[in-house]
Scaffold this active site. Sequence first.
Site, PDB file in Angstrom:
ATOM      1  N   LEU A  80       0.592  -0.852  -0.157  1.00 10.27           N
ATOM      2  CA  LEU A  80       0.023   0.048  -0.041  1.00 10.27           C
ATOM      3  C   LEU A  80       0.878   1.077   0.136  1.00 10.27           C
ATOM      4  O   LEU A  80       2.331   1.493   0.512  1.00 10.27           O
ATOM      5  CB  LEU A  80      -1.327   0.136   0.915  1.00 10.27           C
ATOM      6  N   SER A  81       0.245   2.466  -0.467  1.00 15.15           N
ATOM      7  CA  SER A  81       0.928   3.525  -0.252  1.00 15.15           C
ATOM      8  C   SER A  81       1.192   4.266   1.297  1.00 15.15           C
ATOM      9  O   SER A  81       0.558   3.936   1.784  1.00 15.15           O
ATOM     10  CB  SER A  81      -0.175   5.010  -1.219  1.00 15.15           C
ATOM     11  N   GLY A  82       2.326   3.986   1.417  1.00 19.35           N
ATOM     12  CA  GLY A  82       2.747   4.578   2.736  1.00 19.35           C
ATOM     13  C   GLY A  82       3.110   2.971   3.513  1.00 19.35           C
ATOM     14  O   GLY A  82       3.701   3.437   4.769  1.00 19.35           O
ATOM     15  N   SER A  83       3.861   2.545   3.322  1.00 18.20           N
ATOM     16  CA  SER A  83       3.983   0.620   3.528  1.00 18.20           C
ATOM     17  C   SER A  83       5.418   0.850   3.847  1.00 18.20           C
ATOM     18  O   SER A  83       5.833   0.011   5.003  1.00 18.20           O
ATOM     19  CB  SER A  83       3.480  -0.345   2.698  1.00 18.20           C
ATOM     20  N   GLY A  84       5.950   1.595   3.008  1.00 21.29           N
ATOM     21  CA  GLY A  84       7.434   1.758   3.489  1.00 21.29           C
ATOM     22  C   GLY A  84       8.398   0.929   2.345  1.00 21.29           C
ATOM     23  O   GLY A  84       9.739   1.074   1.927  1.00 21.29           O
ATOM     24  N   LYS A  85       7.325   1.347   0.847  1.00 26.99           N
ATOM     25  CA  LYS A  85       8.681   0.603   0.219  1.00 26.99           C
ATOM     26  C   LYS A  85       9.164   1.247  -0.594  1.00 26.99           C
ATOM     27  O   LYS A  85      10.512   0.648  -1.079  1.00 26.99           O
ATOM     28  CB  LYS A  85       7.169   0.435  -1.510  1.00 26.99           C
ATOM     29  N   SER A 112       0.944  -1.633  -7.615  1.00 29.71           N
ATOM     30  CA  SER A 112       1.303  -3.263  -8.426  1.00 29.71           C
ATOM     31  C   SER A 112      -0.006  -3.774  -8.040  1.00 29.71           C
ATOM     32  O   SER A 112       0.630  -4.617  -7.155  1.00 29.71           O
ATOM     33  CB  SER A 112       2.226  -3.283  -8.628  1.00 29.71           C
TER      34      SER A 112
END
Length: 200
Positions: A35-40, A108
């Site tokens: 998710l957006s903000g997960s830390g990718k 993705s």
Amino acid sequence: MSESKNIEWHLSKVMKTERQDRNKHKSTVLWFTGLSGSGKSTISAELEKVLFEKGVQVYRLDGDNIRHGLNKNLGFSPEDRSENIRRIGEVAKLMVDAGMITLTAFISPYRKDRELVRKLLEDDEFIEVYVKARIETCEARDPKGLYKKVRNGEIINFTGIDAPYEEPHKPELMIDTDQLSLEQSVNLIIDYLIENGYIK
């Protein structure tokens, strides 16, 4: 999408294995999804730095960066999201052929798109890294202010809120950023690469 009939693949006189031998490491794609903000982006950026300092030929493809150039003509419809990932998969494949470890940080959200990229590559050239975090954690971080815009009705079809995210069934690595620090997350990935013979 149309395909040209008048094209032919030209073989290089330098093989992928020769590039890997010179680089002294295997080439592969670490595909960060979540998710957006997960830390990718945070994890992949730090990992890129650590690998570079170890002498690894490494490059990072980040979702926002790619949408500034190669994919700037794509929106966020399901079709455009799929095309976004298809293009990145093809770019990543070329970089693996160039003997590099390639890091990709993209939400993705659809399994079929991630599997399409996996099938472009050899069996050991696609490492799916699921960066997991609760939606509450991602929204609390909100590094780009996107969740706030979603709650204010400024953004629709946002992954994890009103658009789906399909979790990986069997990722090679799962990084729980609710539990792990940045350093712990990067070390976990480095350990995986060493244990599986990608780097020394």
